[in-house]
Design a protein around this motif. Structure first.
Motif, PDB file in Angstrom:
ATOM      1  N   ARG A  20      -0.641  10.998  -1.750  1.00  0.00           N
ATOM      2  CA  ARG A  20      -0.174  11.561  -0.640  1.00  0.00           C
ATOM      3  C   ARG A  20       1.792  10.387   0.063  1.00  0.00           C
ATOM      4  NH1 ARG A  20      -2.206  15.267   2.879  1.00  0.00           N
ATOM      5  NH2 ARG A  20      -0.506  15.107   4.421  1.00  0.00           N
ATOM      6  N   PRO A  21       2.810  10.847  -0.195  1.00  0.00           N
ATOM      7  CA  PRO A  21       3.737   9.968  -0.275  1.00  0.00           C
ATOM      8  C   PRO A  21       3.810   9.130   1.264  1.00  0.00           C
ATOM      9  CG  PRO A  21       4.639  11.782   0.336  1.00  0.00           C
ATOM     10  CD  PRO A  21       2.677  11.863  -0.912  1.00  0.00           C
ATOM     11  N   THR A  22       4.004   7.576   0.782  1.00  0.00           N
ATOM     12  CA  THR A  22       4.184   7.087   2.887  1.00  0.00           C
ATOM     13  C   THR A  22       6.289   6.591   2.052  1.00  0.00           C
ATOM     14  OG1 THR A  22       3.661   4.475   1.472  1.00  0.00           O
ATOM     15  CG2 THR A  22       2.553   5.842   2.525  1.00  0.00           C
ATOM     16  N   ASN A  38       2.982  17.083   4.299  1.00  0.00           N
ATOM     17  CA  ASN A  38       2.959  15.699   3.888  1.00  0.00           C
ATOM     18  C   ASN A  38       4.789  15.187   4.890  1.00  0.00           C
ATOM     19  OD1 ASN A  38       1.335  14.935   1.346  1.00  0.00           O
ATOM     20  ND2 ASN A  38       2.036  17.017   0.488  1.00  0.00           N
ATOM     21  N   LEU A  39       5.085  15.208   5.232  1.00  0.00           N
ATOM     22  CA  LEU A  39       5.713  14.616   5.594  1.00  0.00           C
ATOM     23  C   LEU A  39       5.658  14.643   7.015  1.00  0.00           C
ATOM     24  CD1 LEU A  39       9.621  16.996   4.250  1.00  0.00           C
ATOM     25  CD2 LEU A  39       8.824  13.488   4.339  1.00  0.00           C
ATOM     26  N   ASP A  51       0.634  -1.335   0.288  1.00  0.00           N
ATOM     27  CA  ASP A  51       0.198   0.126   0.068  1.00  0.00           C
ATOM     28  C   ASP A  51       0.911   1.389  -0.030  1.00  0.00           C
ATOM     29  OD1 ASP A  51       0.739  -0.264   2.476  1.00  0.00           O
ATOM     30  OD2 ASP A  51      -0.953   0.893   3.496  1.00  0.00           O
ATOM     31  N   ASP A  52       2.501   1.375  -0.177  1.00  0.00           N
ATOM     32  CA  ASP A  52       3.318   2.311  -0.208  1.00  0.00           C
ATOM     33  C   ASP A  52       2.619   3.252  -1.315  1.00  0.00           C
ATOM     34  OD1 ASP A  52       4.635   2.114   2.126  1.00  0.00           O
ATOM     35  OD2 ASP A  52       6.066   1.060   1.258  1.00  0.00           O
ATOM     36  N   ASP A  73       1.614   9.038   7.696  1.00  0.00           N
ATOM     37  CA  ASP A  73       1.898   7.726   6.940  1.00  0.00           C
ATOM     38  C   ASP A  73       2.851   7.696   6.236  1.00  0.00           C
ATOM     39  OD1 ASP A  73      -1.388   7.439   6.931  1.00  0.00           O
ATOM     40  OD2 ASP A  73      -2.242   8.547   5.695  1.00  0.00           O
ATOM     41  N   CYS A  74       3.913   9.196   5.939  1.00  0.00           N
ATOM     42  CA  CYS A  74       4.856   8.959   5.244  1.00  0.00           C
ATOM     43  C   CYS A  74       5.947   8.243   6.390  1.00  0.00           C
ATOM     44  CB  CYS A  74       5.257  10.797   5.546  1.00  0.00           C
ATOM     45  SG  CYS A  74       6.561  10.331   4.427  1.00  0.00           S
ATOM     46  N   ARG A  75       6.139   7.723   6.389  1.00  0.00           N
ATOM     47  CA  ARG A  75       7.041   6.997   6.995  1.00  0.00           C
ATOM     48  C   ARG A  75       8.293   6.855   6.859  1.00  0.00           C
ATOM     49  NH1 ARG A  75       8.039   1.926   5.717  1.00  0.00           N
ATOM     50  NH2 ARG A  75       7.345   0.492   3.401  1.00  0.00           N
TER      51      ARG A  75
END
Length: 182
Positions: free
Chosen positions: A105-107, A127-128, A4-5, A132-134
């Motif tokens: 949105r980026p992960t 976003n960072l 799901d990334d 979700d952004c890991r």
């Protein structure tokens, strides 16, 4: 990579990292950002040739919207600069661009922008900050950066946003892995 990334390849060049991410997690979303016209064209040719599900954006993510120049030759070290020589490219605030283009949105984010790493991160701040952004991988280019102590600034910013940073050197390149604790 997790199924799901959402993987962002910022400074994608010909897309090696984007292709690797798309292959490793075929159900993930992959977005590649490459502003240089020739490199972007080659990125698109690679994506088409392997029939990968990668969205290729010909834009330079940054902390502000504007116009910059980039070296005329398409090479891995082509970099942005405020000089008269080169090709004019568009820069955009990353968070704003993601919203306007309705991108996922980026992960996971990989950044290799030849000295503009801090600008990219500042532009992706919202976003960072998201839980979700890991994971962020960043190739650091302190000698090319317009800021003093860009390496320390990048680390401080990522730590402020909840990431734990680990620096490592590989083939005389400085890399940073920033991961949010689980």
């Amino acid at each position: 990579m997790r199924p799901d990334d959402v993987f962002y390849d910022v400074g994608a060049y010909h897309g090696w990292h984007a292709v690797t991410a798309a292959t490793a997690a075929p159900d993930s979303d992959v977005v590649a950002f490459e502003p240089h016209p020739m490199s972007h064209q080659q990125l698109c040719e690679v994506v088409d040739a392997i029939d990968a599900d990668i969205r290729a954006c010909q834009i330079a993510l940054s902390d502000k919207n504007g116009t910059e120049t980039i070296g005329e030759t398409s090479e891995p070290r082509a970099r942005l600069g405020n000089n008269a020589d080169g090709i004019k490219i568009e820069t955009v605030n990353g968070d704003q661009y993601i919203t306007e283009q309705e991108l996922p949105r980026p992960t996971v984010i990989k950044i290799d922008t030849e000295g503009m790493e801090l600008n990219v991160l500042e532009g992706l701040r919202t976003n960072l900050e998201s839980e979700d952004c890991r994971l962020v991988y960043c190739e650091l280019h302190p000698t090319l950066a317009p800021q003093e102590d860009v390496e320390g600034s990048v680390i401080r910013l990522l730590e402020e946003l909840g990431f734990e940073c680990e620096k490592f050197t590989d083939e005389s390149k400085n890399h940073l892995k920033a991961k949010k604790p689980e």
